[in-house]
Write a protein that holds these residues in place. Structure first.
Motif, short mmCIF file in Angstrom:
data_model
loop_
_atom_site.label_atom_id
_atom_site.label_comp_id
_atom_site.label_asym_id
_atom_site.label_seq_id
_atom_site.Cartn_x
_atom_site.Cartn_y
_atom_site.Cartn_z
N LEU A 207 -36.28 -7.97 5.01
CA LEU A 207 -35.12 -7.51 5.53
C LEU A 207 -34.13 -7.95 4.56
O LEU A 207 -33.16 -7.22 3.90
N ILE B 202 -27.01 -0.74 8.99
CA ILE B 202 -28.23 -1.70 9.37
C ILE B 202 -27.76 -3.18 9.49
O ILE B 202 -28.67 -4.12 9.47
N GLU C 148 -26.44 -4.90 11.72
CA GLU C 148 -26.82 -5.29 13.19
C GLU C 148 -28.22 -5.56 13.52
O GLU C 148 -28.73 -6.07 14.55
N SER C 149 -29.17 -4.97 12.50
CA SER C 149 -30.70 -5.02 12.70
C SER C 149 -31.23 -6.57 12.77
O SER C 149 -30.70 -7.20 11.56
N LYS C 150 -32.01 -7.15 13.33
CA LYS C 150 -32.46 -8.50 13.38
C LYS C 150 -33.89 -8.53 12.48
O LYS C 150 -34.42 -9.34 12.02
N THR C 151 -34.53 -7.41 12.63
CA THR C 151 -35.90 -7.40 11.80
C THR C 151 -36.00 -6.30 10.71
O THR C 151 -35.33 -5.39 10.64
N GLU D 251 -36.70 -3.00 12.29
CA GLU D 251 -35.70 -2.15 12.75
C GLU D 251 -34.94 -1.65 11.85
O GLU D 251 -34.24 -0.31 12.07
N ALA D 252 -34.21 -2.29 10.78
CA ALA D 252 -33.51 -1.82 9.53
C ALA D 252 -34.24 -0.53 9.18
O ALA D 252 -33.59 0.25 8.68
N LEU E 14 -34.02 2.57 11.18
CA LEU E 14 -32.77 3.04 11.12
C LEU E 14 -32.44 3.84 9.61
O LEU E 14 -32.00 5.08 9.91
#
Length: 343
Positions: free
Chosen positions: A69, A84, A86-89, A92-93, A96
């Motif tokens: 990340l 991106i 707000e993405s935690k992993t 996830e990023a 997106l």
């Protein structure tokens, strides 16, 4: 590429354009840092009552995921980062970014249709080198492959051979006759074409030099002929003018044809004239000019014509080159002998 704590110094920055190119570069970085699996599949979360080994494995997996990340955050600009943040992993990023810029299946199909049309119309430009053309072609093929197109190396080689400029026709025929296109690599084809291009370029340069030298030689020869022609023409004109002037002077009438005139003003050179044929304007006698009237008259009124003084016409002329001036004498009714001169 320099590094600081195993972090590459020059990272590719994504600005919303050239997604496929940036994606390929990021895949290399992920695999080099051994975090590619976390970007694609993520990592498992801890269950209830995890063991110590599970806790240790989860901690290592989370660390690697945050490492991936971190690379994603470092390789995008501020506008892309807002999408991106707000993405935690890392998964996830990455998902997106793929959704925003990679497109879904429908978008890829539409994009692929556009790329296919451009690919079919692609031709090598007359002023384009082999390296530039193959680079441009490679950009199209990469985009088409990333959108789901299956392009074999043989199809790309055939595309190159049929879209070259006419100056490569001979080498194209030779390759098609002597090579197996199914086994021919694109890099081998490029090296062969570049060698041919270099040979053609050298010959064209030599031809241009020969043409320039020939044109310069022809121009110099033409200039010499032009100078000689002008010189001969000027000389001929000068000779013609001199002969014509000489002829005009010889054909000019003698001063005897002019009553009381002065031959010095009208002749180009001094001539001997028969004064017995010259008549004076003042006394109307032969043998002298009007400006010599006083000399022949002897300073007195001898030789004066029977005409009355008031009816006499007088010509005044000096030795200068000015035009002669005619003066007229008249008498008043009062009977006075004074003369009035009119200019």
């Amino acid at each position: 590429m320099g590094s600081n704590g195993n972090i590459p110094a020059n990272l590719p920055i994504f600005d919303g354009k050239n997604w496929d190119q940036w994606c390929s570069k990021m895949r290399v970085i992920f695999n080099f840092q051994e975090v590619g699996d976390y970007v694609d599949g993520g990592y498992a979360q801890l269950g209830e009552n995890p063991t110590e080994a599970q806790r240790t494995a989860h901690k290592a997996a989370k660390k690697n995921d945050q490492k991936a990340l971190f690379y994603i955050h470092q390789c995008v600009n501020s506008k892309v980062f807002d999408k991106i943040s707000e993405s935690k992993t890392s998964k996830e990023a990455w998902d997106l970014l793929t959704k925003y810029y990679g497109g879904d299946s429908k978008v890829k199909k539409v994009r692929l249709q556009s790329l296919r049309r451009q690919y079919e119309l692609l031709q090598m430009k007359s002023d384009e080198s082999i390296a530039d053309y193959l680079s441009r072609l490679g950009s199209f093929t990469s985009q088409m492959k990333s959108n789901g197109e299956d392009l074999t190396e043989q199809s790309i080689v055939e595309k190159v051979l049929r879209t070259l400029t006419p100056k490569f026709d001979m080498i194209v025929v030779a390759i098609e006759e002597t090579k197996d296109l199914s086994q021919l690599k694109l890099e081998d084809l490029q090296s062969t074409l570049e060698a041919r291009e270099l040979r053609v370029t050298d010959r064209e340069a030599e031809t241009e030099i020969e043409r320039a030298l020939m044109a310069q030689s022809k121009k110099g020869s033409f200039d010499d002929k032009k100078k000689k022609w002008k010189k001969g023409k000027f000389k001929s004109q000068k000779e013609n003018f001199s002969s014509k002037e000489k002829s005009d002077l010889e054909d000019r009438p003698e001063p005897s044809s002019t009553r009381g005139g002065d031959s010095r003003k009208f002749s180009g050179k001094k001539k001997t004239t028969d004064r017995s044929q010259v008549q004076c304007f003042r006394c109307e006698k032969f043998g002298h000019y009007a400006y010599e009237y006083k000399k022949f008259r002897g300073g007195s009124n001898k030789g004066k014509t029977p005409k009355k003084a008031e009816e006499e016409a007088n010509l005044v002329q000096d030795d200068s080159d000015s035009d002669p001036v005619m003066l007229m004498a008249t008498t008043c009714e009062s009977g006075k002998d004074s003369e009035v001169w009119y200019f």
